[in-house]
Design an enzyme around this catalytic site. Structure first.
Site, PDB file in Angstrom:
ATOM      1  N   ILE A   1       7.381  71.959 -11.525  1.00 29.41           N
ATOM      2  CA  ILE A   1       7.469  72.644 -12.828  1.00 29.41           C
ATOM      3  C   ILE A   1       7.913  74.092 -12.594  1.00 29.41           C
ATOM      4  O   ILE A   1       7.254  74.810 -11.829  1.00 29.41           O
ATOM      5  CB  ILE A   1       6.097  72.665 -13.551  1.00 29.41           C
ATOM      6  CG1 ILE A   1       5.499  71.265 -13.644  1.00 29.41           C
ATOM      7  CG2 ILE A   1       6.237  73.283 -14.931  1.00 29.41           C
ATOM      8  CD1 ILE A   1       4.091  71.230 -14.269  1.00 29.41           C
TER       9      ILE A   1
ATOM     10  N   LYS B   1      -3.789  78.507  -7.226  1.00 31.07           N
ATOM     11  CA  LYS B   1      -2.627  78.504  -8.130  1.00 31.07           C
ATOM     12  C   LYS B   1      -2.875  79.431  -9.312  1.00 31.07           C
ATOM     13  O   LYS B   1      -1.962  80.134  -9.772  1.00 31.07           O
ATOM     14  CB  LYS B   1      -2.349  77.070  -8.589  1.00 31.07           C
ATOM     15  CG  LYS B   1      -1.903  76.174  -7.420  1.00 31.07           C
ATOM     16  CD  LYS B   1      -1.937  74.711  -7.785  1.00 31.07           C
ATOM     17  CE  LYS B   1      -1.548  73.828  -6.609  1.00 31.07           C
ATOM     18  NZ  LYS B   1      -1.868  72.413  -6.807  1.00 31.07           N
TER      19      LYS B   1
HETATM   20  N1  HSE Z   1      -3.423  68.657  -3.664  1.00 31.33           N
HETATM   21  C1  HSE Z   1      -2.556  69.143  -4.689  1.00 31.33           C
HETATM   22  C2  HSE Z   1      -2.840  68.378  -5.986  1.00 31.33           C
HETATM   23  C3  HSE Z   1      -1.110  68.987  -4.256  1.00 31.33           C
HETATM   24  O1  HSE Z   1      -3.578  67.391  -5.983  1.00 31.33           O
HETATM   25  O2  HSE Z   1      -2.322  68.774  -7.014  1.00 31.33           O
HETATM   26  C4  HSE Z   1      -0.199  70.032  -4.773  1.00 31.33           C
HETATM   27  O3  HSE Z   1      -0.591  71.347  -4.504  1.00 31.33           O
END
Ligand code: HSE
Length: 443
Positions: A137, A206
């Site tokens: 995205i 994130k």
């Molecule tokens: N472990 C992460 C998830 C992968 O499940 O979204 C992507 O960062």
């Protein structure tokens, strides 16, 4: 800059293989957009003999990072090896050698993003990390470029596919947390060690990156309050569903009067919220801007080719900047000194599940606590658990301050009638009345 740009790739796992495939398969489009070829010249690997799911000329492979970092023909480093401290040093070395860097490494960017951006600026290099948040995205560019004209007030994200898959299975199929996690692992969505995902740390990284870019302030990973999904019980998803809410692991970053609040926590979302329909392993980021209002970006949050699209788009921007002679100017320094919102200034709606004695007067005792604290109920439901001789009471409050809600919890714990506070969660949005005739609005 000639008719070819050379890339050094650090790492050749799932994402690195996707980058090689995408550059090869889309070479014609790259040449069309950039007026030059893009070539992966060298690849850093740990094991030269390992079987790969992409064909790479063995002479391109090296186990020595210096072969790439000191190669004057390499213009751009793509880092997809993961890890933190060693990788941090490689990237600093790359900037010192005037190489631009593109990375997918959320752990590194969440911890050292500000310092790396400063190092990039000082060396007039570009540093992009679109793939670090929500895989395919284009959300970072959505924020820094697409919404550059606006003031972003709130970012909410489902930014972890593993937990969204687990919660979807629990909500839609009544699976327990453990069974849903096992299925996610069997299908390859969840890691063998899913700790960072299920405890919310992956999403917190994130959200720190999103918050920093959305509000132009230096948010650290420790500023994100985190709780994961490991303790969720199916009952809470089911009661939430009856009240018109869907349980999601939501990252929220809000900014008002330059005060930031940022968290990752299981949240009961009203079913008409744009994020409530994001299912399975998909990710989505909802951004509310002062001028634009509601926007939402949806797509795959992981996977080889989706993540590679983010990396190669970053490469395209780097190469365009090289052509224009404007490398190193993309990311301005944070505009605001960070101020975190204090607990006394936080508020929300809250869901609460209590076990109480099943006897006369219990409701009145509970109501007294809430009435005295001026907390208004939005929904309330009681069901007897006959075999335990217990009344299960579930309620959702109207907006109230967090401090007041915590005081209510303290007072409830002191009541003789209250056996256990089973759970409480933040609630977001106004649910339609799915319980018509069952739930009562008391106030
Ligand atoms: N472990 C992460 C998830 C992968 O499940 O979204 C992507 O960062």
């Amino acid at each position: 800059m000639g008719n070819k740009v050379s890339i050094g790739l650090l790492g050749l796992g799932v994402v690195g293989s996707g980058v090689i495939k995408l550059i090869e398969n889309h070479q014609e489009e790259l040449v069309h957009q950039l007026g030059c070829e893009v070539q992966v010249k060298s690849v850093l690997v740990r094991n030269l003999d390992k079987e790969r799911d992409v064909e790479v000329d063995r002479t391109f492979l090296t186990t020595d990072p210096a072969d790439i970092l000191n190669d004057p023909e390499i213009d751009i480093i793509v880092e997809v090896m993961g890890g933190i401290e060693e990788t941090y040093q490689y990237i600093l070395d790359a900037f010192a050698a005037k190489k631009h860097v593109v990375t997918a490494n959320k752990d590194l960017v969440a911890l050292h993003g500000t310092a790396l951006e400063e190092a990039a600026r000082q060396n007039k290099c570009d540093f992009f990390y679109e793939a670090s948040v929500a895989g395919g995205i284009p959300i970072l560019r959505g924020i820094t470029d697409g919404l550059a004209s606006d003031r972003i007030q709130k970012v909410m994200g489902i930014v972890n596919g593993t937990t969204n898959y687990i919660l979807t299975k629990m909500s839609n199929e009544g699976m327990t947390y453990k069974a849903a996690l096992k299925e996610a692992q069997e299908l390859g969505f969840a890691e063998a060690d899913p700790t960072a995902d299920v405890e919310g740390l992956d999403a917190a990284r994130k959200m720190a990156i999103l918050g920093r870019l959305a509000f132009s302030t230096d948010i650290a990973l420790d500023d994100v309050e985190v709780s994961g999904i490991t303790d969720l019980e199916l009952e809470d998803l089911q009661y939430g569903d009856k009240f018109g809410y869907t349980m999601k692991l939501i990252g929220t970053a809000e900014c008002e009067d330059q005060q930031v609040e940022i968290s990752v926590q299981p949240t009961l979302l009203a079913k008409d919220h744009p994020l409530a329909d994001v299912k399975n392993e998909y990710n989505a980021v909802y951004v509310y801007g002062e001028a634009v209002g509601e926007t939402m970006f949806y797509g795959p949050g992981a996977g080889s080719l989706p993540t590679a699209t983010a990396i190669v788009s970053d490469l395209i921007t780097v190469i365009k900047n090289m052509r224009l002679g404007i490398s190193g100017y993309h990311s301005p320094k944070p505009k605001f000194q960070k101020k975190l919102r204090g607990i006394e200034d936080r508020s929300g709606q809250y869901y609460l599940r209590i076990h109480a004695k099943d006897r006369v007067g219990v409701f009145s005792e509970l109501s007294t606590v809430f009435n005295d604290l001026l907390i208004s109920f939005k929904r309330i439901l009681q069901t007897p658990i006959k075999k335990l001789d217990v009344a299960e009471i579930i309620l959702v409050t109207h907006e109230t301050s967090l401090v007041t809600f915590q005081e209510a919890l303290n007072q409830l714990k002191q009541l003789d009638a209250v056996l256990e506070i089973k759970s409480y969660y933040k609630v977001e949005g106004d649910a339609a009345d799915e319980l018509a005739g069952t739930a009562k609005t008391l106030q």
